[in-house]
Design an enzyme around this catalytic site. Sequence first.
Site, short mmCIF file in Angstrom:
data_model
loop_
_atom_site.label_atom_id
_atom_site.label_comp_id
_atom_site.label_asym_id
_atom_site.label_seq_id
_atom_site.Cartn_x
_atom_site.Cartn_y
_atom_site.Cartn_z
N GLU A 224 -9.52 -28.78 3.76
CA GLU A 224 -10.66 -28.16 3.07
C GLU A 224 -11.45 -27.27 4.03
O GLU A 224 -11.88 -26.17 3.66
CB GLU A 224 -11.55 -29.24 2.49
CG GLU A 224 -12.72 -28.70 1.68
CD GLU A 224 -13.58 -29.80 1.08
OE1 GLU A 224 -14.64 -29.46 0.50
OE2 GLU A 224 -13.22 -30.99 1.19
N HIS B 253 -20.06 -35.97 3.83
CA HIS B 253 -19.00 -35.38 3.01
C HIS B 253 -17.73 -36.22 3.08
O HIS B 253 -17.03 -36.41 2.07
CB HIS B 253 -18.74 -33.96 3.50
CG HIS B 253 -17.65 -33.25 2.76
ND1 HIS B 253 -16.45 -32.91 3.34
CD2 HIS B 253 -17.58 -32.82 1.48
CE1 HIS B 253 -15.69 -32.29 2.45
NE2 HIS B 253 -16.34 -32.22 1.32
N GLU C 16 -18.25 -39.14 0.83
CA GLU C 16 -18.14 -38.72 -0.57
C GLU C 16 -16.69 -38.75 -1.04
O GLU C 16 -16.36 -39.25 -2.12
CB GLU C 16 -18.73 -37.32 -0.74
CG GLU C 16 -18.54 -36.72 -2.12
CD GLU C 16 -18.21 -35.25 -2.06
OE1 GLU C 16 -17.21 -34.84 -2.69
OE2 GLU C 16 -18.94 -34.50 -1.39
N HIS C 17 -15.78 -38.24 -0.22
CA HIS C 17 -14.35 -38.26 -0.55
C HIS C 17 -13.83 -39.69 -0.64
O HIS C 17 -13.09 -40.04 -1.57
CB HIS C 17 -13.56 -37.51 0.52
CG HIS C 17 -13.54 -36.03 0.34
ND1 HIS C 17 -12.37 -35.31 0.17
CD2 HIS C 17 -14.54 -35.11 0.29
CE1 HIS C 17 -12.64 -34.03 0.05
NE2 HIS C 17 -13.97 -33.88 0.12
#
Length: 454
Positions: A169, A89, A92-93
């Site tokens: 997040e 993740h 991905e960012h």
Amino acid sequence: MTARSTRVPAGQQTSAGRPAASRPGRRTRVVHTTRDADGRVTSRVRRSVLPSGLRIVTEEMAGVRSASVGVWAGVGSRHESGALHGCSHFLEHLLFKGTHTRSALDISVALDQVGGEFNAFTAKDYTCFHARTLDEDLPVAIDVLGDMVTASVLAEPDVEAERQVILDEIAMHDDDPDDVVHNLFALQAWGDSPLGRPIAGTTASIEALTRDQVHRFWQRHYRPETLVVSVAGNIDHAAVVRQVAAAFDRDGFLDGTAEPATVPQRLDARRVRPGTATAHRPFEQVNLVLGGRGLTRTDPRRFALGVLSTALGGSTSSRLFQEVRERRGLAYSVYSFTGQHADAGLLGVAAGCLPARQDALLDVVRHELASVAADGLTPEEVERGQGQLRGGLVLGLEDSGSRMFRLGKAELFGTELLTLDEILHRIDAVTVDEVGELAGELLGGGEVLALVGP
């Protein structure tokens, strides 16, 4: 009008008389062609494999002016070690933060100025970067996504800035009762294993990750043979293949030869572990998930499971919605869901209610699950479930994005890509007895319960 589909073996001529292989070293075949009752082609799926192992799957759709593209990497949170928890993740960012030729702003502007939509998400089994544009602007989306995936910089300042974004997040998800209860349900079901851990990682794991760890993870898992590019809409396959080859051939990324690698089918998933997990949060409601073992992604009974889940809690006419909300007023929202992986699966029911109604809600849900486990569903319920599945499938696949996602997943996991007619036939073939037998097997075992609230 009823559509009919034909499959063309690799190496044979297409209906237009063109050879399936477009050039030496590149393998191309038509997967299937769908025609309407008058013989007109409504969609055609083609697959090409570049010498480097990069796979390109497209579906040409008649009568649309949009195109959707997805770049799929066969790595997700369940492929991470404990020291790399959250790395998929995080990466991905970071791939949105800039390449050798584009800044983060340039990436955003490139799609915004043509009215395109683009985003990405990380799952437990894979990561996907996707965009949707007008058909004429598809080359822009392909070039930007290829640049991001193959030539990102991963600069140290960007790593530190994005670390704070991800920590925010995680905090946001921790304030969302639905996210908390589903993460707790997975943790109880699969324990402290990669499949049971939250996709985004934890505060501690994200704070500990270094730029070098993320960079090595990127180099190890984002290789041509582990990537899939899926495209659907008003497109031409040969043109898409040329555009993808150009967009991904940066810094010698496509050099060398390899065979495509599917996502590992057997990992370290544990058997579903019955039990109860709770988390105290100062929310107004109690949120709960009750369920247990489901089916794997390729289990032939997955169509019966879809009918079971839909009839159980997938619509306003479903048994749980009628009993929990309409007759008793115990909850505003109640629904069933399935989670399917290569080697494991879950079937569950989620609901939220006021704390004073928690026990009554649980009693009703347990009673209905036990009833279905013992006696199955009625023929009318099965028929309604089939109708819901059919309608949702057909309506969903009118969108180029849905077609693109379907193509990408099937190719990434090496599963059969069924035509719409084939899927509808398998849904229609589900019987009352099959649903009842499956309900007895899945709903009659040990339960997993997650509770979050005051």
